[in-house]
Design a protein around this motif. Structure first.
Motif, PDB file in Angstrom:
ATOM      1  N   GLY A  24      31.723  37.527  47.716  1.00  0.00           N
ATOM      2  CA  GLY A  24      33.156  37.750  47.630  1.00  0.00           C
ATOM      3  C   GLY A  24      33.909  36.447  47.406  1.00  0.00           C
ATOM      4  N   VAL A  25      33.560  35.437  48.176  1.00  0.00           N
ATOM      5  CA  VAL A  25      34.264  34.158  48.090  1.00  0.00           C
ATOM      6  C   VAL A  25      34.104  33.545  46.703  1.00  0.00           C
ATOM      7  CG1 VAL A  25      34.227  31.785  48.942  1.00  0.00           C
ATOM      8  CG2 VAL A  25      34.109  33.695  50.550  1.00  0.00           C
ATOM      9  N   LEU A  26      32.889  33.618  46.157  1.00  0.00           N
ATOM     10  CA  LEU A  26      32.645  32.964  44.873  1.00  0.00           C
ATOM     11  C   LEU A  26      33.200  33.764  43.704  1.00  0.00           C
ATOM     12  CD1 LEU A  26      29.063  31.541  45.395  1.00  0.00           C
ATOM     13  CD2 LEU A  26      31.201  30.294  45.116  1.00  0.00           C
ATOM     14  N   VAL A  27      32.990  35.084  43.748  1.00  0.00           N
ATOM     15  CA  VAL A  27      33.429  35.895  42.613  1.00  0.00           C
ATOM     16  C   VAL A  27      34.924  35.744  42.394  1.00  0.00           C
ATOM     17  CG1 VAL A  27      33.804  38.266  41.837  1.00  0.00           C
ATOM     18  CG2 VAL A  27      31.568  37.571  42.680  1.00  0.00           C
ATOM     19  N   PHE A  28      35.702  35.875  43.474  1.00  0.00           N
ATOM     20  CA  PHE A  28      37.150  35.792  43.294  1.00  0.00           C
ATOM     21  C   PHE A  28      37.623  34.360  43.121  1.00  0.00           C
ATOM     22  CE2 PHE A  28      36.804  39.954  45.499  1.00  0.00           C
ATOM     23  CZ  PHE A  28      37.143  40.695  44.389  1.00  0.00           C
ATOM     24  N   GLY A  29      36.778  33.401  43.487  1.00  0.00           N
ATOM     25  CA  GLY A  29      37.137  32.010  43.256  1.00  0.00           C
ATOM     26  C   GLY A  29      36.985  31.653  41.791  1.00  0.00           C
ATOM     27  N   ILE A  30      35.912  32.138  41.175  1.00  0.00           N
ATOM     28  CA  ILE A  30      35.645  31.766  39.792  1.00  0.00           C
ATOM     29  C   ILE A  30      36.380  32.698  38.830  1.00  0.00           C
ATOM     30  CG2 ILE A  30      33.805  31.536  38.079  1.00  0.00           C
ATOM     31  CD1 ILE A  30      31.948  30.950  40.514  1.00  0.00           C
ATOM     32  N   TRP A  31      36.466  33.956  39.212  1.00  0.00           N
ATOM     33  CA  TRP A  31      37.026  34.937  38.276  1.00  0.00           C
ATOM     34  C   TRP A  31      37.973  35.882  39.001  1.00  0.00           C
ATOM     35  CZ3 TRP A  31      34.949  40.015  36.125  1.00  0.00           C
ATOM     36  CH2 TRP A  31      35.539  40.310  34.907  1.00  0.00           C
ATOM     37  N   PRO A  32      39.160  35.389  39.342  1.00  0.00           N
ATOM     38  CA  PRO A  32      40.101  36.231  40.111  1.00  0.00           C
ATOM     39  C   PRO A  32      40.793  37.282  39.254  1.00  0.00           C
ATOM     40  CG  PRO A  32      41.043  34.071  39.718  1.00  0.00           C
ATOM     41  CD  PRO A  32      39.678  34.032  39.143  1.00  0.00           C
ATOM     42  N   GLU A  33      40.547  37.226  37.954  1.00  0.00           N
ATOM     43  CA  GLU A  33      41.273  38.091  37.032  1.00  0.00           C
ATOM     44  C   GLU A  33      41.277  39.581  37.448  1.00  0.00           C
ATOM     45  OE1 GLU A  33      43.371  37.724  34.858  1.00  0.00           O
ATOM     46  OE2 GLU A  33      43.389  39.755  34.048  1.00  0.00           O
ATOM     47  N   PRO A  34      40.122  40.183  37.765  1.00  0.00           N
ATOM     48  CA  PRO A  34      40.177  41.617  38.112  1.00  0.00           C
ATOM     49  C   PRO A  34      41.076  41.892  39.304  1.00  0.00           C
ATOM     50  CG  PRO A  34      37.900  40.845  38.015  1.00  0.00           C
ATOM     51  CD  PRO A  34      38.762  39.659  37.811  1.00  0.00           C
ATOM     52  N   LEU A  35      41.020  41.029  40.276  1.00  0.00           N
ATOM     53  CA  LEU A  35      41.841  41.217  41.479  1.00  0.00           C
ATOM     54  C   LEU A  35      43.322  41.109  41.115  1.00  0.00           C
ATOM     55  CD1 LEU A  35      41.923  41.526  44.570  1.00  0.00           C
ATOM     56  CD2 LEU A  35      41.819  39.051  44.722  1.00  0.00           C
ATOM     57  N   VAL A  36      43.645  40.080  40.326  1.00  0.00           N
ATOM     58  CA  VAL A  36      45.034  39.869  39.929  1.00  0.00           C
ATOM     59  C   VAL A  36      45.508  41.044  39.093  1.00  0.00           C
ATOM     60  CG1 VAL A  36      46.568  38.393  38.589  1.00  0.00           C
ATOM     61  CG2 VAL A  36      44.827  37.378  40.059  1.00  0.00           C
ATOM     62  N   HIS A  37      44.635  41.503  38.211  1.00  0.00           N
ATOM     63  CA  HIS A  37      45.006  42.625  37.356  1.00  0.00           C
ATOM     64  C   HIS A  37      45.274  43.887  38.180  1.00  0.00           C
ATOM     65  CE1 HIS A  37      45.134  45.382  34.017  1.00  0.00           C
ATOM     66  NE2 HIS A  37      44.203  46.121  34.593  1.00  0.00           N
ATOM     67  N   LEU A  38      44.433  44.084  39.177  1.00  0.00           N
ATOM     68  CA  LEU A  38      44.579  45.276  40.018  1.00  0.00           C
ATOM     69  C   LEU A  38      45.960  45.325  40.669  1.00  0.00           C
ATOM     70  CD1 LEU A  38      43.184  47.721  41.434  1.00  0.00           C
ATOM     71  CD2 LEU A  38      42.422  46.132  43.176  1.00  0.00           C
ATOM     72  N   MET A  39      46.447  44.148  41.072  1.00  0.00           N
ATOM     73  CA  MET A  39      47.688  44.136  41.851  1.00  0.00           C
ATOM     74  C   MET A  39      48.905  43.785  41.009  1.00  0.00           C
ATOM     75  SD  MET A  39      46.436  42.557  45.447  1.00  0.00           S
ATOM     76  CE  MET A  39      46.018  40.926  44.878  1.00  0.00           C
ATOM     77  N   ASP A  40      48.681  43.312  39.770  1.00  0.00           N
ATOM     78  CA  ASP A  40      49.760  42.708  38.998  1.00  0.00           C
ATOM     79  C   ASP A  40      50.951  43.647  38.815  1.00  0.00           C
ATOM     80  OD1 ASP A  40      50.848  40.565  37.559  1.00  0.00           O
ATOM     81  OD2 ASP A  40      50.488  41.674  35.717  1.00  0.00           O
ATOM     82  N   ALA A  41      50.685  44.844  38.325  1.00  0.00           N
ATOM     83  CA  ALA A  41      51.790  45.755  38.022  1.00  0.00           C
ATOM     84  C   ALA A  41      52.558  46.123  39.293  1.00  0.00           C
ATOM     85  CB  ALA A  41      51.258  47.007  37.337  1.00  0.00           C
ATOM     86  N   SER A  42      51.819  46.312  40.401  1.00  0.00           N
ATOM     87  CA  SER A  42      52.489  46.660  41.652  1.00  0.00           C
ATOM     88  C   SER A  42      53.372  45.520  42.134  1.00  0.00           C
ATOM     89  CB  SER A  42      51.463  46.994  42.726  1.00  0.00           C
ATOM     90  OG  SER A  42      50.635  48.030  42.288  1.00  0.00           O
ATOM     91  N   VAL A  43      52.858  44.298  42.034  1.00  0.00           N
ATOM     92  CA  VAL A  43      53.646  43.140  42.444  1.00  0.00           C
ATOM     93  C   VAL A  43      54.890  43.028  41.566  1.00  0.00           C
ATOM     94  CG1 VAL A  43      53.663  40.634  42.511  1.00  0.00           C
ATOM     95  CG2 VAL A  43      51.724  41.882  43.433  1.00  0.00           C
ATOM     96  N   ALA A  44      54.714  43.283  40.270  1.00  0.00           N
ATOM     97  CA  ALA A  44      55.857  43.201  39.360  1.00  0.00           C
ATOM     98  C   ALA A  44      56.941  44.179  39.787  1.00  0.00           C
ATOM     99  CB  ALA A  44      55.409  43.496  37.936  1.00  0.00           C
ATOM    100  N   ARG A  45      56.531  45.369  40.170  1.00  0.00           N
ATOM    101  CA  ARG A  45      57.514  46.361  40.617  1.00  0.00           C
ATOM    102  C   ARG A  45      58.246  45.892  41.867  1.00  0.00           C
ATOM    103  NH1 ARG A  45      57.076  51.470  38.550  1.00  0.00           N
ATOM    104  NH2 ARG A  45      58.001  52.354  40.414  1.00  0.00           N
ATOM    105  N   LEU A  46      57.485  45.294  42.783  1.00  0.00           N
ATOM    106  CA  LEU A  46      58.116  44.783  44.007  1.00  0.00           C
ATOM    107  C   LEU A  46      59.155  43.724  43.667  1.00  0.00           C
ATOM    108  CD1 LEU A  46      55.316  44.330  46.663  1.00  0.00           C
ATOM    109  CD2 LEU A  46      57.414  45.618  46.912  1.00  0.00           C
ATOM    110  N   VAL A  47      58.791  42.828  42.767  1.00  0.00           N
ATOM    111  CA  VAL A  47      59.708  41.743  42.413  1.00  0.00           C
ATOM    112  C   VAL A  47      60.956  42.302  41.744  1.00  0.00           C
ATOM    113  CG1 VAL A  47      59.976  39.692  40.994  1.00  0.00           C
ATOM    114  CG2 VAL A  47      57.887  40.031  42.301  1.00  0.00           C
ATOM    115  N   GLU A  48      60.785  43.347  40.946  1.00  0.00           N
ATOM    116  CA  GLU A  48      61.967  43.980  40.346  1.00  0.00           C
ATOM    117  C   GLU A  48      62.890  44.510  41.437  1.00  0.00           C
ATOM    118  OE1 GLU A  48      60.833  47.067  37.646  1.00  0.00           O
ATOM    119  OE2 GLU A  48      59.542  45.653  36.568  1.00  0.00           O
ATOM    120  N   GLN A  49      62.276  45.081  42.461  1.00  0.00           N
ATOM    121  CA  GLN A  49      63.085  45.641  43.547  1.00  0.00           C
ATOM    122  C   GLN A  49      63.876  44.562  44.270  1.00  0.00           C
ATOM    123  OE1 GLN A  49      60.501  47.903  46.081  1.00  0.00           O
ATOM    124  NE2 GLN A  49      61.493  49.792  45.434  1.00  0.00           N
TER     125      GLN A  49
END
Lengths: 486, 503
Positions: free
Chosen positions: B472-497
């Motif tokens: 877990g530590v290494l995968v998200f350290g080297i390639w956080p893209e999937p994690l960021v992608h998973l949350m990106d749209a939701s975070v964007a909505r929060l920021v709009e709010q």
């Protein structure tokens, strides 16, 4: 002239009175070996009584004997739960009574008479009926407390209870006479109409204060709580459980009849004396919360701890009552029912864990219970967390509703006080859990569950119900709301 | 089936706890296997969220709702967005490792321990799914009960003190939150739905009161300075599994609560008091970092470092207000919020791993004092690289997941105010100092304590556990893209709010 209709409306009460007399005779004529039959018969009698209450329930509200008795949704809910809880108490009490050679017959008959008193009280339509029900209930209770004649603690508790009870009765009667003097009526509805119709005067207000003293005493609300710890501790536990659970329903019913039906509420558009008693009740509530929760912290005796916890719970009940509208009454009634169920389980635990020559009364007696009987430790954990008001247990939702009711009425400070004292109260409930789960058992005191299977089963069902009702409390709450026409 | 996926996730572990309990004291082996089975099944079910959830939309999805208490408008309603999905998978993942980690270690009533852990898991997942405020509150409080028991029965010598303090502290915070929720219930005209509460117009005064009611609830959970003192006690006394769950998941619930309640419901008060939270976060980052430096107990050290790292989460969340409302820089706000989320997930792995490592050492030597160790690498050559890796991740080394979140938050705060960024960046130095110094004293050097000579290296079970954390530590350290992608749209909505004012 009372007709057959009046009798039919009072059928459950009449039936129970006759049944209690029959049980008493039966007990007198049965051989000592056959007395167990009385036990199951009296449980049956109560269950049939509950059935009669529900089956004969009219739509809306009817009165009997010229308005003396009211049969409505409120009395239905309170009667059903007092009967059911008393039946449960009988099952818990059997092994306890047997081992201590406390006479079966008297216990069952007196308790059933007290229950009839509760039923009169919650169905009262006039000041006379209130007083009648109250005296039937308390006189039977005085005798019950003294049932264990050889115990000095018991006799002392009975005397204390009797003297203070008589004093409170006198106060109540005094208040009632003033109200009668001011309104020229004993009928609660007529009193209400008189109050709303005219300028209220000082005499009425004095009457109100004395009536509230009587109610406060019956509930065990501070500062009229002094009898509670001693009576709870001194009574045989089989009696404590009755005083601590089913009787609270009666006290709520009495408060509702006198304050709302008699003195008027706000929601109906006719304000009556509600603004006056709201604040008095709020003060009693805060005092009860404070004294109950703070003094409970230093208790080492489990029965005394539960006694102080009762005082604080009556504080919460009053918090809901302060609302002075149907929403608040239904919240308070829900609270009373949930407290009665939880407290029956709490005292039931003491009964189930006690045996001849050993009362499981000190908190330290529960030490290491989890290692000896993990099931009962878990049941007690549910009871304690429910009393403390931790979700998802039943007790939490009662608290939620009364706090909401107080805020509805604009008593935000009261709701915040309720929240603060909930945190303080949490501490002593957690202490009981701590002792059961984290401490090593004492040498020499073998806390064991009783060998009576029925009481073990019913206790388990009672405690599990606290968890199940935490998820499924909607029907019960809807029933309470319907009773007040919300 | 997919309609009830969330309910399944919540109730599978809770119901699964019953057979574990019934397997009973007589057959601990059976209880262990059942609980592992339940945990793995829950994890598998949580992975099913990934295909079922549409990350691009970022809305609340997989909705379930039925009328729980019709007369009060309380619903049993569940839904998840990207943030919840990430946290749920973290929870189910960590739970497997906790069960594995406790396998032989918990000898005293293992069935009760495992059952309590499973109930706890169900409650935590419930918190991440609930969209009804009262349901949220029920799960939020219910999870205290199993944790209370876990620390109290299987904890260290001062466990009773620690567990009472833990329970009362957290209960204290949340009951004021409850009052706030009832108040909002009135405002919405009879609805406990969080979405309805977000729509209610509130004056700044009302918002301020509500903000502090929520703050009490969530700040204690996170925990923020100055209400953090329960955490070191709870951690030190808790059994290893308890510490892992506490640090990896329960602390996140505080941060999650800020996102779900404070931001949408009281946005103006949040903006108004953002400075307060930012200052407290910076104190957590800097001052608590120094406190960690002087700890002689490894668990305490990691506990304090957790507080410091969670400071980044609150900093990232509240810096977003400054960026949106004052600097008018929504991209940076998104970055900060995103960083806070990544930090939550990453801290879950790292702190869980650190506590597991300490647990491994404690099982062998029954001491958590740094001074009792030294030269461990000589006798535990397989364990040592894991320990070093997690320590590096804890101090935020690039290439590990610890770096990504902190970097994003620092970057975002630089756009708001370089001074904030400067203070926040101190963590990279202090964090490196306390972790590396601990590694030096525990692993390296000569063996001074004769007991250390007798240590045995990690066995297969422990290697599995530590490898999973390391992955877990290494995968998200080297390639956080999937994690960021998973949350990106939701975070964007929060920021709009955030940009929408209520006043």
């Amino acid at each position: 002239m009372p007709g057959i209709n009046d009798i039919l409306i009072l059928l459950p009460e009449a039936y129970l009175t006759v049944a209690a007399c029959v049980l008493l005779m039966l007990d007198a004529f049965l051989k000592p070996g056959q007395k167990g039959a009385v036990h199951w018969l009296s449980v049956l009698v109560l269950l049939v009584g509950a059935y009669l209450v529900v089956s004969g329930q009219p739509d809306g509200s009817v009165t009997a004997f010229g308005g003396m008795f009211v049969r409505d949704g409120v009395s239905e809910v309170l009667k059903v739960f007092s009967l059911l809880i008393t039946a449960v108490i009988f099952i818990y009490a059997k092994p306890y009574l047997k081992e201590r050679a406390i006479p079966f017959g008297e216990f069952y008959t007196l308790t059933i008479f007290a229950t009839v008193g509760i039923m009169f009280l919650v169905a009262a339509g006039s000041l006379v009926t209130v007083y009648l029900g109250l005296e039937l209930l308390t006189l039977s209770s005085y005798a019950l407390v003294a049932l264990n004649r050889d115990s000095r603690l018991s006799s002392e508790a009975a005397i204390k209870y009797f003297v203070l009870g008589a004093l409170a009765s006198g106060m109540l009667l005094y208040g009632m006479s003033m109200i009668y003097g001011a309104t020229h009526s004993l009928d609660l509805h007529a009193i209400h109409a008189a109050i709303v119709g005219t300028e209220w005067h000082t005499l009425l207000l004095f009457g109100l204060v004395f009536v509230i003293v009587g109610i406060g005493f019956k509930l065990g609300a501070a500062p009229f709580h002094m009898w509670i710890p001693d009576v709870y501790q001194g009574s045989p536990t089989a009696v404590t459980i009755f005083i601590g659970s089913a009787q609270k329903l009666a006290a709520f019913g009495m408060a509702y009849r006198l304050l709302s039906t008699g003195m008027g509420d706000i929601a109906g558009g006719t304000s009556g004396l509600a603004p006056q008693w709201q604040l008095m009740i709020a003060v009693l509530a805060v005092l009860s919360l404070a004294i109950g929760n703070l003094v409970a912290i230093v208790q080492t005796n489990l029965k005394r701890l539960l006694a102080y916890s009762t005082i604080s719970h009556m504080g919460y009940l009053l918090v809901g009552l302060v609302n002075a509208g149907p929403e608040g009454y239904s919240a308070s009634m829900f609270y009373a029912v949930s407290y009665a169920l939880t407290s029956a389980a709490a005292f039931g635990m003491i009964l189930v864990l006690s045996r001849a020559g050993f009362e499981c009364e000190e908190i330290d007696d529960l030490k290491g219970l989890n290692q000896r009987s993990p099931w009962f430790a878990f049941m007690m954990l549910l009871v304690m967390f429910s009393l403390a008001g931790v979700p998802p247990l039943f007790g939490f939702f009662g608290k939620l509703l009364v706090l909401k009711a107080a805020m509805d009425a604009g008593f935000l400070w009261l709701a915040i006080a309720g929240a603060v004292f909930a945190i303080i109260g949490l501490y002593y409930y957690l202490r009981v859990v701590k002792v059961m789960y984290f401490d090593q058992p004492n040498e020499g005191t073998e806390v064991r569950a009783t060998s009576d299977a029925a009481s073990r089963w019913v206790l388990s069902i009672n405690a599990i119900a606290l968890l199940v009702l935490g998820f499924a409390w909607s029907p019960l709450f809807a029933w309470c709301q319907r009773a007040f026409g919300v | 089936m997919s309609n009830h996926l969330l309910s399944l996730l919540i109730w599978l572990p809770v119901v699964g706890a019953i057979p574990v309990l019934l397997a009973g004291a007589g057959r601990p082996g059976l209880a262990r296997w059942i609980s592992l089975l339940v945990a793995v099944a829950t994890f598998a079910a949580s992975l099913a969220l990934l295909p079922a959830y549409d990350a691009a939309a970022g809305t609340m999805q997989l909705t379930e709702s039925f009328n729980w208490i019709p007369s009060l408008g309380i619903h049993y309603s569940l839904a998840v967005d990207g943030i919840s999905v990430a946290l749920i998978i973290l929870t189910t993942f960590v739970q497997i490792l906790v069960i594995v980690g406790a396998w032989e270690v918990i000898q005293n009533r293992p069935h009760q321990y495992m059952a309590a852990m499973l109930v706890l898991e169900g409650c935590m997942i419930g918190v991440f799914c609930a969209t009804d405020a009262l349901l949220f509150y029920v799960f939020f409080e219910a999870m205290l009960i199993p944790m209370f028991v876990i620390i109290g029965i299987w904890g260290g010598p001062r466990r009773v003190y620690a567990t009472l303090k833990f329970f009362i502290y957290t209960f204290f915070g949340s009951i004021f939150m409850l009052i706030g929720l009832i108040y909002l219930y009135h405002k919405t005209g009879g609805s406990f739905a969080i979405a309805d509460m977000a729509k209610v117009p509130l004056t700044l005064t009302e918002q301020s009161w509500l903000f502090f009611a929520f703050l009490l609830g969530f700040a204690i959970k996170v925990p923020m300075v100055p209400v953090h003192t329960w955490l070191p006690d709870a951690h030190v006394e808790a059994p290893t599994g308890g510490s892992v769950v506490l640090a990896a998941v329960m602390l996140k619930i505080g941060g999650y609560g800020f996102l779900r309640f404070s931001l949408p419901i009281v946005p103006d008060a949040s903006e108004h008091y953002a400075w307060l939270i930012i200052v407290l976060s910076l104190i957590a980052v800097c001052y608590i970092g120094y406190v960690a430096l002087v700890q002689g107990d490894m668990k305490k050290l990691v506990a304090y470092s957790s507080i410091a790292h969670m400071g980044f989460v609150t900093l990232g969340i509240f810096i977003a207000f400054m960026l949106v409302r004052e600097a008018n820089n929504p991209d940076a706000a998104r970055l900060g919020m995103q960083g806070a989320m990544v930090q939550m997930i990453s801290h879950g792995f790292i702190s869980g791993a650190m506590f597991s490592c300490i647990g491994v050492l404690y099982d062998r030597l029954h001491s958590r004092q740094i001074k009792d160790y030294g030269g461990v690498i000589n006798v535990m050559p397989i364990f040592a690289p894991f320990y070093v890796l997690f320590a590096m991740a804890n101090s935020g080394l690039p290439g590990t997941s610890g770096f990504v979140g902190e970097f994003m938050v620092i970057l975002a705060s630089f756009s708001a105010n370089p001074w904030i960024a400067l203070f926040a960046a101190f963590t990279l130095i202090i964090g490196a100092a306390y972790t590396l110094w601990m590694v030096k004293r525990v692993l390296w050097g000569d063996i001074t304590n004769p007991h250390v000579k007798e240590l045995t290296d990690v066995n297969g079970r422990e290697i599995f556990m530590l490898s999973a954390f390391a992955a877990g530590v290494l995968v998200f350290g080297i390639w956080p893209e999937p994690l960021v992608h998973l949350m990106d749209a939701s975070v964007a909505r929060l920021v709009e709010q955030l940009a929408i004012t209520k006043v």
